[in-house]
Structures are given as structure tokens and as C-alpha cells.
Design an enzyme around this catalytic site. Structure first.
Site, short mmCIF file in Angstrom:
data_model
loop_
_atom_site.label_atom_id
_atom_site.label_comp_id
_atom_site.label_asym_id
_atom_site.label_seq_id
_atom_site.Cartn_x
_atom_site.Cartn_y
_atom_site.Cartn_z
N ARG A 115 22.53 78.87 23.82
CA ARG A 115 22.38 78.69 22.37
C ARG A 115 22.55 77.24 21.95
O ARG A 115 22.49 76.93 20.76
CB ARG A 115 23.43 79.53 21.67
CG ARG A 115 22.90 80.80 21.03
CD ARG A 115 24.13 81.45 20.45
NE ARG A 115 23.92 82.33 19.37
CZ ARG A 115 23.85 83.65 19.49
NH1 ARG A 115 23.84 84.22 20.66
NH2 ARG A 115 23.76 84.38 18.42
N ARG A 160 24.81 82.15 10.12
CA ARG A 160 24.28 82.40 11.47
C ARG A 160 22.88 81.80 11.61
O ARG A 160 22.55 81.19 12.64
CB ARG A 160 24.25 83.90 11.76
CG ARG A 160 25.64 84.47 11.99
CD ARG A 160 25.67 85.97 11.82
NE ARG A 160 24.97 86.68 12.88
CZ ARG A 160 24.67 87.99 12.83
NH1 ARG A 160 25.01 88.70 11.77
NH2 ARG A 160 24.06 88.57 13.84
#
Ligand code: AP5
Ligand code: MG
Length: 191
Positions: A89, A146
Site C-alpha cells: 500500500r 481511507r
């Protein structure tokens, strides 16, 4: 070995599609989000380190995530291959993954990038939040954090795999089976 990175924003369907991939291709599934939630549930030290980040929709620090993935790979050396879901990520995680796989004499075959518009992501996550019990699904504010983390820190990982010629873009809107057909075709090309 076949090693696939399943990439995409929160709610893109990485977990949903992983289930079909595991069943069809016999790959070992590693979802860093699921592993963290397991640690959280068991109240481990690792879970305690991750909790406040996760509850607020922020990424857990790289060293915590990378250490956990390293342990997982070492515990599963007999696997036919891996499906990486929600990892890497950050670019630092992508670099670390390349090094880890190299030390196991293997590498990433392909990165599959699920493309889903933001309003659909929010709709899916808010809907799941009604029953999931996940703190990070509970309101639009957290979901926005997010998505922002994804745009700022995770999207550069796409460029990392683009440079390696490994990106395959997949339309993530449609039926679960229809999307899986496109994923299957991409995996077959690279295996
Ligand atoms: P993680 O658990 O990875 O969550 P996420 O990526 O934010 O998103 P989701 O898992 O919720 O989405 P998904 O793409 O898997 O979609 P799903 O199939 O569930 O991470 C959680 C947290 O852990 C992070 O915020 C961070 O704090 C930490 N973390 C984890 N990994 C990390 C890392 N590498 N580095 C740092 N921190 C890390 O589907 C979503 C919903 O949509 C479901 O309800 C599903 O039924 C529905 N759906 C799926 N497909 C479709 C479709 N085709 N049509 C309609 N609905 C659909
Ligand atoms: Mg998931």
C-alpha cells in the site's frame, strides 16, 4: 509460483474477488487488513499497535506491516503462490515485497488494479458498515480518510508496477462473476 497483487481502493472488491481466485487457482491468500483484524480480535501487541490507525482509516506504519508479511511468507514456504490483497500500500512496502520474494527465489507476476468510482466505493462501504462492525466503515468521514490515504500514499504503487510492465487494469463495476472472468483471463496470461 504465481504471485499476484490485487490492488484497488477501499471497497473495490479485493476481498470478494480473492475468494474466487483462491478457489480457482489454489493460491494462498494474504490480506494484511484481515491479519490485522485477527490480531485486534485476539488483543495481541501487534493488534494494539495497529488499532488506532485502523479505527481512524489511516495506514499502519510500514515496518509493522512488512514484518507481519515477512512472517507470513516464512510460515507458508510450500505455497503454490500468493494473492496479495491490500498489500503493498506504499512504495516502501512494494520495494520490501520485491526483496522478500527475491529471497524466496520468486517475484510478482502481475498486478491487477480494480477500478471503481468513488461514489460507488462509498455506497458499498456504508452499506457494509450497517452489519460489518468495522469501525472504519461506520461513517462517511472515516471512509473519506481511507480514500485520501489511498490517493496520497497507495496510488504511487501503481506507478511502481507500471514501470515494471506488470499492471493490468480491471473494471471493478459489474457482477462479481463478470469481474472475476476478467481477473481470471489476466491471471492466465501471466501464469
Ligand atoms: P483493508 O482490510 O485492506 O481494507 P480496505 O482496503 O480499506 O478495504 P476493504 O477490505 O474494505 O475493501 P475490499 O477492496 O476488500 O472490498 P470488499 O471485497 O470487502 O484495510 C483496513 C485497514 O487496515 C487500513 O485502513 C489500514 O489501517 C490497515 N492496513 C491494511 N493493510 C495495510 C497495509 N498494507 N499498510 C498499512 N495499513 C494497512 O468489498 C467491499 C463491499 O462491496 C462488500 O460489502 C462487498 O460485498 C461489496 N462488493 C464487492 N464487489 C462488489 C460488486 N462487484 N458489486 C457490488 N458490491 C460489491
Ligand atoms: Mg478487503
Amino acid at each position: 509460483m504465481i504471485n499476484i497483487v490485487l490492488f484497488g481502493p477501499p471497497g473495490a472488491g479485493k476481498g470478494t474477488q480473492s475468494e474466487n481466485i483462491i478457489n480457482t487457482f489454489g493460491l494462498k491468500h494474504i490480506s494484511t487488513g484481515d491479519l490485522f483484524r485477527k490480531h485486534l480480535g485476539e488483543g495481541t501487541e501487534l493488534g494494539k499497535k495497529a488499532q488506532s490507525f485502523m479505527d481512524n482509516g489511516k495506514l499502519v506504519p510500514d515496518e509493522v506491516v512488512i514484518g507481519m508479511v515477512e512472517d507470513f511468507l516464512n510460515e507458508n514456504t510450500g505455497a503454490k503462490g500468493f494473492i496479495f490483497d491490500g498489500f503493498p500500500r506504499t512504495v516502501a512496502q512494494a520495494e520490501a515485497l520485491d526483496e522478500l520474494l527475491k529471497s524466496h527465489d520468486t517475484s510478482i507476476n502481475a498486478m491487477l488494479m480494480l477500478d471503481v468510482p468513488q461514489d460507488e466505493l462509498k455506497r458499498r462501504l456504508l452499506e457494509r458498515g450497517k452489519t460489518s462492525g468495522r469501525a472504519d466503515d461506520q461513517n462517511e468521514e472515516k471512509i473519506n480518510v481511507r480514500i485520501k490515504e489511498y490517493l496520497n500514499k497507495t496510488l504511487p504503487v501503481a506507478e511502481f508496477y507500471e514501470k515494471q510492465g506488470k499492471i493490468n487494469k480491471i473494471n471493478g463495476v459489474g457482477t462479481v462473476d463478470g469481474i472475476f472472468n476478467d481477473i481470471s483471463a489476466a491471471i492466465k496470461v501471466h501464469s
